[in-house]
Write a protein that holds these residues in place. Structure first.
Motif, PDB file in Angstrom:
ATOM      1  N   ALA A  28       0.835  -1.190   0.000  1.00 24.32           N
ATOM      2  CA  ALA A  28       0.000   0.000   0.000  1.00 24.32           C
ATOM      3  C   ALA A  28       0.868   1.238   0.000  1.00 24.32           C
ATOM      4  O   ALA A  28       2.046   1.170   0.316  1.00 24.32           O
ATOM      5  CB  ALA A  28      -0.901   0.002   1.220  1.00 24.32           C
ATOM      6  N   HIS A  29       0.290   2.352  -0.345  1.00 29.13           N
ATOM      7  CA  HIS A  29       1.035   3.604  -0.380  1.00 29.13           C
ATOM      8  C   HIS A  29       0.623   4.414   0.852  1.00 29.13           C
ATOM      9  O   HIS A  29       0.689   3.869   1.935  1.00 29.13           O
ATOM     10  CB  HIS A  29       0.833   4.302  -1.707  1.00 29.13           C
ATOM     11  CG  HIS A  29       0.450   3.387  -2.833  1.00 29.13           C
ATOM     12  ND1 HIS A  29       1.336   2.947  -3.762  1.00 29.13           N
ATOM     13  CD2 HIS A  29      -0.731   2.800  -3.121  1.00 29.13           C
ATOM     14  CE1 HIS A  29       0.712   2.118  -4.605  1.00 29.13           C
ATOM     15  NE2 HIS A  29      -0.528   2.010  -4.231  1.00 29.13           N
ATOM     16  N   SER A  30       0.122   5.652   0.752  1.00 32.48           N
ATOM     17  CA  SER A  30      -0.175   6.351   2.013  1.00 32.48           C
ATOM     18  C   SER A  30      -1.017   7.606   1.835  1.00 32.48           C
ATOM     19  O   SER A  30      -1.326   8.030   0.710  1.00 32.48           O
ATOM     20  CB  SER A  30       1.140   6.704   2.720  1.00 32.48           C
ATOM     21  OG  SER A  30       0.937   6.937   4.090  1.00 32.48           O
ATOM     22  N   SER A 110      10.937   1.574  -0.644  1.00 37.86           N
ATOM     23  CA  SER A 110      11.224   1.580  -2.091  1.00 37.86           C
ATOM     24  C   SER A 110      10.846   2.908  -2.745  1.00 37.86           C
ATOM     25  O   SER A 110      11.359   3.256  -3.801  1.00 37.86           O
ATOM     26  CB  SER A 110      10.425   0.472  -2.781  1.00 37.86           C
ATOM     27  OG  SER A 110       9.033   0.715  -2.595  1.00 37.86           O
ATOM     28  N   HIS A 111       9.915   3.662  -2.119  1.00 35.82           N
ATOM     29  CA  HIS A 111       9.332   4.855  -2.739  1.00 35.82           C
ATOM     30  C   HIS A 111      10.221   6.079  -2.541  1.00 35.82           C
ATOM     31  O   HIS A 111       9.851   7.025  -1.848  1.00 35.82           O
ATOM     32  CB  HIS A 111       7.938   5.113  -2.178  1.00 35.82           C
ATOM     33  CG  HIS A 111       6.881   4.172  -2.657  1.00 35.82           C
ATOM     34  ND1 HIS A 111       7.122   2.840  -2.936  1.00 35.82           N
ATOM     35  CD2 HIS A 111       5.569   4.365  -2.920  1.00 35.82           C
ATOM     36  CE1 HIS A 111       6.011   2.274  -3.344  1.00 35.82           C
ATOM     37  NE2 HIS A 111       5.042   3.159  -3.340  1.00 35.82           N
ATOM     38  N   VAL A 112      11.419   6.078  -3.146  1.00 43.46           N
ATOM     39  CA  VAL A 112      12.355   7.192  -2.978  1.00 43.46           C
ATOM     40  C   VAL A 112      11.965   8.378  -3.842  1.00 43.46           C
ATOM     41  O   VAL A 112      11.393   8.204  -4.922  1.00 43.46           O
ATOM     42  CB  VAL A 112      13.800   6.750  -3.323  1.00 43.46           C
ATOM     43  CG1 VAL A 112      14.248   5.610  -2.413  1.00 43.46           C
ATOM     44  CG2 VAL A 112      13.916   6.356  -4.797  1.00 43.46           C
ATOM     45  N   THR A 208       6.141   7.434 -12.810  1.00 38.97           N
ATOM     46  CA  THR A 208       6.333   8.236 -11.596  1.00 38.97           C
ATOM     47  C   THR A 208       5.017   8.305 -10.824  1.00 38.97           C
ATOM     48  O   THR A 208       3.941   8.248 -11.419  1.00 38.97           O
ATOM     49  CB  THR A 208       6.825   9.646 -12.006  1.00 38.97           C
ATOM     50  OG1 THR A 208       8.007   9.475 -12.777  1.00 38.97           O
ATOM     51  CG2 THR A 208       7.126  10.527 -10.804  1.00 38.97           C
ATOM     52  N   GLN A 209       5.112   8.389  -9.491  1.00 38.95           N
ATOM     53  CA  GLN A 209       3.909   8.392  -8.651  1.00 38.95           C
ATOM     54  C   GLN A 209       3.886   9.623  -7.756  1.00 38.95           C
ATOM     55  O   GLN A 209       4.731   9.775  -6.886  1.00 38.95           O
ATOM     56  CB  GLN A 209       3.877   7.130  -7.779  1.00 38.95           C
ATOM     57  CG  GLN A 209       4.004   5.826  -8.569  1.00 38.95           C
ATOM     58  CD  GLN A 209       3.906   4.592  -7.671  1.00 38.95           C
ATOM     59  OE1 GLN A 209       3.955   4.688  -6.446  1.00 38.95           O
ATOM     60  NE2 GLN A 209       3.764   3.433  -8.303  1.00 38.95           N
ATOM     61  N   ASN A 210       2.894  10.498  -7.967  1.00 36.27           N
ATOM     62  CA  ASN A 210       2.746  11.687  -7.116  1.00 36.27           C
ATOM     63  C   ASN A 210       1.659  11.439  -6.077  1.00 36.27           C
ATOM     64  O   ASN A 210       0.582  10.931  -6.394  1.00 36.27           O
ATOM     65  CB  ASN A 210       2.349  12.904  -7.961  1.00 36.27           C
ATOM     66  CG  ASN A 210       3.475  13.399  -8.832  1.00 36.27           C
ATOM     67  OD1 ASN A 210       4.039  12.618  -9.598  1.00 36.27           O
ATOM     68  ND2 ASN A 210       3.804  14.668  -8.740  1.00 36.27           N
ATOM     69  N   TYR A 211       1.990  11.823  -4.845  1.00 37.66           N
ATOM     70  CA  TYR A 211       1.047  11.673  -3.724  1.00 37.66           C
ATOM     71  C   TYR A 211       0.780  13.039  -3.108  1.00 37.66           C
ATOM     72  O   TYR A 211       1.352  13.376  -2.069  1.00 37.66           O
ATOM     73  CB  TYR A 211       1.628  10.723  -2.668  1.00 37.66           C
ATOM     74  CG  TYR A 211       1.853   9.308  -3.147  1.00 37.66           C
ATOM     75  CD1 TYR A 211       2.984   8.958  -3.879  1.00 37.66           C
ATOM     76  CD2 TYR A 211       0.926   8.308  -2.868  1.00 37.66           C
ATOM     77  CE1 TYR A 211       3.185   7.659  -4.320  1.00 37.66           C
ATOM     78  CE2 TYR A 211       1.128   6.997  -3.300  1.00 37.66           C
ATOM     79  CZ  TYR A 211       2.256   6.685  -4.028  1.00 37.66           C
ATOM     80  OH  TYR A 211       2.453   5.398  -4.460  1.00 37.66           O
ATOM     81  N   PRO A 212      -0.083  13.858  -3.743  1.00 40.58           N
ATOM     82  CA  PRO A 212      -0.380  15.174  -3.176  1.00 40.58           C
ATOM     83  C   PRO A 212      -1.477  15.087  -2.112  1.00 40.58           C
ATOM     84  O   PRO A 212      -2.404  14.275  -2.236  1.00 40.58           O
ATOM     85  CB  PRO A 212      -0.878  15.975  -4.387  1.00 40.58           C
ATOM     86  CG  PRO A 212      -1.469  14.951  -5.305  1.00 40.58           C
ATOM     87  CD  PRO A 212      -0.756  13.647  -5.047  1.00 40.58           C
TER      88      PRO A 212
HETATM   89 CU   LIG Z   1       3.148   2.824  -3.739  1.00 38.10          CU
END
Ligand SMILES: [Cu+2]
Ligand SMILES: *[C@@H]1O[C@H](CO)[C@@H](O)[C@H](O)[C@H]1NC(C)=O
Ligand SMILES: *[C@@H]1O[C@H](CO)[C@@H](O)[C@H](O)[C@H]1NC(C)=O
Ligand SMILES: *[C@@H]1O[C@H](CO)[C@@H](O)[C@H](O)[C@H]1NC(C)=O
Ligand SMILES: *[C@@H]1O[C@H](CO)[C@@H](O)[C@H](O)[C@H]1NC(C)=O
Ligand SMILES: *[C@@H]1O[C@H](CO)[C@@H](O)[C@H](O)[C@H]1NC(C)=O
Length: 333
Positions: A28-30, A110-112, A208-212
């Motif tokens: 999961a991410h956050s 892993s999510h640097v 790429t993954q953005n989490y705003p």
């Molecule tokens: Cu993730």
């Protein structure tokens, strides 16, 4: 100075990270669980709780999987405050110069990538509660520089990713980041747009993954606390005139967006505009865990003043949530 502080922090990380964590699978991410100012907790929006209490300070989203916005949507409204982001009713009371802890609900090793914070002023009658998000103009107050702390190896070495990154410091601080409200920020309502960008798949097309995440702030005046700016006194122009809509912050082709982190990089170019003059990013060595003393009182903005958010069922809900957190919710990996 900054980099020697970073070195010290890296040895701290090396000492505290159990090696089993480095190989943990990522499911999961956050999202932002809560923010802390002066030891007082203000609840964020929980995308899986239905309904959320009325007094959360985090914008609502439809991101039930804690997922991300991809580069192909950088010009779409979802990049502003995440998927279907919609304003929170409540605001966090802060003063210029305050430090705010932003507590993520876990973050995978892993999510640097970059850790960035922006502000956009709101001029609505209800502060940011009734704001039109596409009209918000954001200026950057923190870019987490230097984002790449060590180009090779280091204690956080993990499959497919080279180097030590600022996200490793965030993880070492219990997945939190401290941001300073610029000391000379003009009073009023602002949206804080805090964003993590994960680069582990950034060499893949649209990878790429953005989490705003967005949080409403009520910035009180230096001493009066009524939020009305005075014409004399400190220079209150931080960020004025330098804001841009979030839909224009990044491009797919930016060197810090399209990048291969499986190879040692000689440098990393942080995406987005530069940090504005007058902002005061918190140094790496001061990125620590939050210390909690109790619950804060979120505010309801009414024109140029703000009042405690009306106590309804929200109070009970906040107390329950706090009890849960003290009991120790699991970290999401
Ligand atoms: Cu993730
Ligand atoms: C991108 O945005 C569109 C709407 O603008 C939405 O339908 C789509 O699900 C988004 N894609 C992702 C992966 O978030
Ligand atoms: C660490 O963060 C979690 C939320 O992700 C929280 O429940 C916990 O209390 C925090 N621990 C400390 C020491 O701040
Ligand atoms: C929101 O702001 C955008 C950009 O300024 C504007 O085009 C749009 O008409 C506004 N929407 C509403 C409902 O006011
Ligand atoms: C960078 O990584 C190398 C290899 O693990 C290590 O020897 C060095 O101390 C690290 N540098 C910093 C600043 O942590
Ligand atoms: C006020 O602050 C802004 C940003 O910090 C700076 O660009 C500007 O020159 C300052 N103006 C004065 C009069 O000091």
């Amino acid at each position: 100075m900054r980099s020697s502080a970073a070195h010290t922090m890296l040895s701290v990380i090396a000492a505290i990270l159990p090696s089993s964590l480095l190989l943990a699978p990522v499911a999961a991410h956050s999202h932002i669980a809560y923010v802390v100012v002066d030891g007082l907790l203000y609840p964020g929006f929980d995308p899986r709780r239905k309904p959320n209490p009325a007094n959360v300070v985090g914008w609502s989203t439809t991101v039930e999987d804690d997922g991300f916005v991809p580069p192909s949507n950088y010009s779409k409204p979802d990049i502003i405050c995440h998927l279907n982001g919609s304003p929170a009713a409540a605001h966090v009371p802060v003063r210029p110069g305050d430090k705010m802890h932003i507590q993520w609900n876990g973050w995978p090793l892993s999510h640097v990538g970059p850790v960035m914070s922006y502000l956009a002023p709101c001029s609505g009658k209800a502060g940011c509660a009734d704001v039109n998000k596409t009209a918000l103009e954001f200026f950057k107050i923190d870019d987490g520089a230097p984002v790449l702390l060590n180009r090779t190896g280091g204690p956080g070495t993990r499959p497919g990713v080279m180097g030590q990154w600022v996200t490793d410091l965030l993880i070492a601080a219990n997945n939190s980041w401290v941001v300073e409200i610029p000391p000379q920020l003009a009073p009023g309502a602002y949206v804080l747009r805090h964003e993590l960008i994960a680069l582990h798949y950034a060499a893949r097309p649209d990878g790429t993954q953005n989490y705003p995440q967005c949080i409403n702030l009520w910035v009180a005046g230096g001493s009066g606390g009524n939020g009305v700016a005075t014409s004399s006194g400190p220079n209150l122009s931080v960020g004025k005139g330098s804001g841009v809509p979030a839909t224009r912050l990044y491009k797919t082709t930016d060197p810090g967006i399209s990048v291969d982190v499986s190879k040692p990089l000689s440098t990393y170019i942080i995406p987005g505009p530069p940090v504005v003059s007058g902002a005061a990013p918190v140094p790496m060595a001061s990125q620590t865990k939050a210390v909690l003393k109790g619950n804060g009182t979120p505010l309801l903005v009414q024109g140029t003043t703000a009042v405690p958010f009306p106590a309804t069922t929200a109070t009970k809900e906040t107390a329950r949530r706090r009890a849960e957190m003290v009991g120790g919710a699991g970290i999401v990996l």
